[in-house]
Design an enzyme around this catalytic site. Sequence first.
Site, mmCIF file in Angstrom:
data_model
loop_
_atom_site.group_PDB
_atom_site.id
_atom_site.type_symbol
_atom_site.label_atom_id
_atom_site.label_comp_id
_atom_site.label_asym_id
_atom_site.label_seq_id
_atom_site.Cartn_x
_atom_site.Cartn_y
_atom_site.Cartn_z
ATOM 1 C CE LYS A 266 -4.061 1.993 2.178
ATOM 2 N NZ LYS A 266 -3.666 3.374 1.845
ATOM 3 N NE ARG A 271 -7.537 3.908 -6.552
ATOM 4 C CZ ARG A 271 -8.158 2.929 -5.895
ATOM 5 N NH1 ARG A 271 -8.203 2.944 -4.592
ATOM 6 N NH2 ARG A 271 -8.731 1.961 -6.563
ATOM 7 N NE ARG A 286 -8.490 7.827 -2.641
ATOM 8 C CZ ARG A 286 -8.810 6.571 -2.319
ATOM 9 N NH1 ARG A 286 -10.045 6.236 -2.137
ATOM 10 N NH2 ARG A 286 -7.887 5.657 -2.166
ATOM 11 C CD GLU A 316 -1.282 5.497 -4.040
ATOM 12 O OE1 GLU A 316 -2.361 4.982 -4.423
ATOM 13 O OE2 GLU A 316 -1.164 6.153 -2.989
ATOM 14 C CG PHE A 356 -2.874 -0.682 -7.930
ATOM 15 C CD1 PHE A 356 -4.243 -0.784 -7.998
ATOM 16 C CD2 PHE A 356 -2.307 0.513 -7.483
ATOM 17 C CE1 PHE A 356 -5.046 0.281 -7.646
ATOM 18 C CE2 PHE A 356 -3.109 1.576 -7.127
ATOM 19 C CZ PHE A 356 -4.484 1.465 -7.209
#
Length: 426
Positions: A266, A271, A286, A316, A356
Amino acid sequence: MKFNKLSQLFSDLESTTKRLEMIDFLSKFFEDLKEKEDYRDIDKIIYLLQGQLTPNIKQFPKMGLAEKMIIEAISLHSGINSKRIKEILIKQGDIGATAEFILSKKKKQKSLFDYNKVEEISGSSLEILELYSELKKIALTEGIGSHDTKLGILRGLISKCSPLETKYLLRIITSTLRVGVQSQTIIEGLTLAFTGKRDNKGVIERAYSLSPDLGEISRILVEKGLVEVKKVDIEYGTPILSMLASREIYTEFTNRLGVPFVAEYKLDGERLQIHKVGENITLFSRRLLDISFQYPDVCKVIRENVKANKVIFEGEVVAMDHFYEKMLPFQVLSKRRRKFDVEDISKEVPVCLFVFDLLKFGEESFVDKSLSFRRKKLEEIIDEKDELRLVKSVLINSTEELLSFFNTARKEGNEGIMAKSIQENS
DNA sequence: ACTGTCTGCCCC
DNA sequence: ATTCTGC
DNA sequence: GCAGAATGGGCAGACAGT
């Protein structure tokens, strides 16, 4: 539809904290529209219910008018000086209630002298369409003298509003509507009113998450029906709502998800949802804001190293040291948040995009595909570079493995780890 | 051109 | 993110 | 226990006044 109807709904919604009762108020309100078959303003009504003018995915300017200027407007309107208004504001705690309080007093006074005129005013309520276009004007006014122009439009609106309407008008403007209702509850109300069954909620929720414009979804629902809402899908140029992760104690992961499951770092960054259409790269935050201009370097590295003509994926961005070895904390990255001198800053603060997830590839949606399938495709289309990598991802079989993965994650400067179920969906 | 005030935004 | 309330 | 709503602070950019 008139604004006083909507104000009454706001007032009803605010009067309760019970969710079911709110849903009931909403569905009754929608059923009323249904009976009259008056869907002209449906999208605008939905936006105003959400306390905004346009959906988040439309990059529309904000009002640029808030508490201080509103106090000035109330002052001009009522003849009460702003110092006194501030005192009332502290007591009432809310600019809308303050205006309602002041204006209802004023109207009462007036009615002693001219009862008929007051009747006339409160009887002729503002059309939502007119309110809406005036609010848009306020938002679009900019440059020298814009404060005065905005103030003028606001005063015009206030003079057409009852005290109750003014209360909600001002709350919409300051984005503090706070009537206890947000998209989920609105969706429940829509579902009940237009499909008759609460079970259909999921269909609308899905459409909304893939195309986060509740006004548009409502219009499709009322004009074309639930069948068409089902067909809403992820599209290039329209950012989807991001899934939220829930926080959990790490030792619980194995119980919750069952082994094996996938764990990823994480990362401590920002993001991004990336839409690539040919050479055209759009970066969404986001909160669905287009922030491409903040990361010209990221756009470039994507353009040159993602082997797909059309693709939507997520990652990210993280600030890096100049050797691209160590990840730096979010605070360093936040220097990027600016409009000017972006090129200079991007040299000063290098970043890496850690990818991701894959959401769409060509014309094929990947949102319902399995995690391993999405990951495999990502690995195929991404050429890793210093500035563009796939996020570290491992298969975990036991609590011991999880713990050691967690510890190395922290050592390398991560916030922690994400666990993802290997099952279809997640 | 410079400074102060206000608003908005994005993070947590 | 964190905290609160109803469900 | 779970889901949904509300909340606060800090910093950059825009406008207004001098």
